[in-house]
Scaffold this motif. Sequence first.
Motif, PDB file in Angstrom:
ATOM      1  N   TYR A   2      -5.068 -17.442   5.378  1.00 43.59           N
ATOM      2  CA  TYR A   2      -4.471 -16.259   4.733  1.00 43.59           C
ATOM      3  C   TYR A   2      -4.034 -15.251   5.782  1.00 43.59           C
ATOM      4  O   TYR A   2      -4.818 -14.912   6.671  1.00 43.59           O
ATOM      5  N   ALA A  25      -6.310  -3.511   6.215  1.00 45.74           N
ATOM      6  CA  ALA A  25      -4.914  -3.101   6.076  1.00 45.74           C
ATOM      7  C   ALA A  25      -4.703  -2.163   4.888  1.00 45.74           C
ATOM      8  O   ALA A  25      -3.586  -1.721   4.627  1.00 45.74           O
ATOM      9  N   ALA A  80     -11.009 -12.935   1.549  1.00 49.70           N
ATOM     10  CA  ALA A  80      -9.755 -12.548   2.217  1.00 49.70           C
ATOM     11  C   ALA A  80      -9.254 -11.215   1.670  1.00 49.70           C
ATOM     12  O   ALA A  80      -8.798 -10.360   2.428  1.00 49.70           O
ATOM     13  N   ASN A  81      -9.378 -11.023   0.356  1.00 47.50           N
ATOM     14  CA  ASN A  81      -8.941  -9.759  -0.247  1.00 47.50           C
ATOM     15  C   ASN A  81      -9.792  -8.586   0.213  1.00 47.50           C
ATOM     16  O   ASN A  81      -9.262  -7.508   0.501  1.00 47.50           O
ATOM     17  N   ARG A 141      -4.457  -5.285  -0.913  1.00 46.77           N
ATOM     18  CA  ARG A 141      -4.871  -6.638  -1.259  1.00 46.77           C
ATOM     19  C   ARG A 141      -3.799  -7.617  -0.809  1.00 46.77           C
ATOM     20  O   ARG A 141      -2.684  -7.230  -0.484  1.00 46.77           O
ATOM     21  N   LEU A 142      -4.172  -8.899  -0.768  1.00 49.26           N
ATOM     22  CA  LEU A 142      -3.226  -9.929  -0.317  1.00 49.26           C
ATOM     23  C   LEU A 142      -2.254 -10.296  -1.415  1.00 49.26           C
ATOM     24  O   LEU A 142      -2.554 -10.140  -2.600  1.00 49.26           O
ATOM     25  N   GLU A 202       0.087 -17.685   3.001  1.00 46.53           N
ATOM     26  CA  GLU A 202      -1.114 -18.500   2.863  1.00 46.53           C
ATOM     27  C   GLU A 202      -0.756 -19.980   2.852  1.00 46.53           C
ATOM     28  O   GLU A 202       0.372 -20.357   2.502  1.00 46.53           O
ATOM     29  N   ALA A 243      -8.625  -7.813   3.697  1.00 51.53           N
ATOM     30  CA  ALA A 243      -7.293  -7.201   3.721  1.00 51.53           C
ATOM     31  C   ALA A 243      -7.386  -5.737   3.309  1.00 51.53           C
ATOM     32  O   ALA A 243      -6.720  -4.874   3.882  1.00 51.53           O
ATOM     33  N   GLU A 244      -8.237  -5.466   2.321  1.00 54.47           N
ATOM     34  CA  GLU A 244      -8.396  -4.080   1.870  1.00 54.47           C
ATOM     35  C   GLU A 244      -9.029  -3.217   2.944  1.00 54.47           C
ATOM     36  O   GLU A 244      -8.593  -2.096   3.209  1.00 54.47           O
ATOM     37  N   SER A 298     -15.516  -4.972   9.064  1.00 50.05           N
ATOM     38  CA  SER A 298     -14.952  -6.313   8.821  1.00 50.05           C
ATOM     39  C   SER A 298     -15.635  -7.351   9.707  1.00 50.05           C
ATOM     40  O   SER A 298     -15.910  -8.471   9.271  1.00 50.05           O
ATOM     41  N   LEU A 303      -3.608 -11.666   7.156  1.00 45.13           N
ATOM     42  CA  LEU A 303      -4.213 -10.367   6.847  1.00 45.13           C
ATOM     43  C   LEU A 303      -3.303  -9.221   7.275  1.00 45.13           C
ATOM     44  O   LEU A 303      -3.596  -8.063   7.034  1.00 45.13           O
ATOM     45  N   GLY A 304      -2.186  -9.558   7.942  1.00 42.22           N
ATOM     46  CA  GLY A 304      -1.263  -8.533   8.425  1.00 42.22           C
ATOM     47  C   GLY A 304      -1.187  -8.548   9.933  1.00 42.22           C
ATOM     48  O   GLY A 304      -2.156  -8.916  10.615  1.00 42.22           O
TER      49      GLY A 304
END
Length: 167
Positions: A100, A142, A134-135, A145-146, A78, A138-139, A7, A102-103
Amino acid sequence: MSITRKSHAFILSVRIPLTLADTRQPDAPLVLANPAFEELTGYPLEEVEGHNCRFLQGGIPQPEARSEIRAAIEEEREVQVMLKNRHRDGTVFDNLLFMYPLGEGLFLGSQFRMPATARIDSTIARHQEIVGVANALAEEMAGQRLKINRTSSDAVAQTVRAWMAKG
Ligand code: FMN
């Protein structure tokens, strides 16, 4: 949640401005900013790491935009907000900030300098590009997906229209 090496490398390689802030640390410091962010703002990563990104506001009061951002951070959702920011040389620009979650309190931010002749479709294209980034993050970070609001493109268009109407 930690930023994986993959990332980290991905964020640095993306050609649109990206920042990562840890909102669970005191005063939500930036933990990463990419070269496209430096190109836009004039600030290299070494100067911004560990600082809250509000330094870009350079003393320009904008209480409504700030409270909108604080609410989104609080609710881990978001948000897109138009801000007055300053480049490192002090010149002001209109920054459409996309954020956004991300967790675990980690937020991705992307800064978009509104061009003199702004176009709604190119702003929405940028929004979609950022959602893709962002997706992917996130994948990778975390494993999911968001939750992107289906109407967020409409919200972007509305923000740009309101900004254009102000002149
Ligand atoms: N504020 C800006 O003025 N410009 C930015 O480019 C910017 N990028 C941000 C990126 C991320 C990931 C986050 C979490 C926040 C960003 N902010 C930016 C918002 C400020 O850091 C801060 O959250 C905002 O000013 C509201 O908080 P405050 O009222 O305590 O200043």
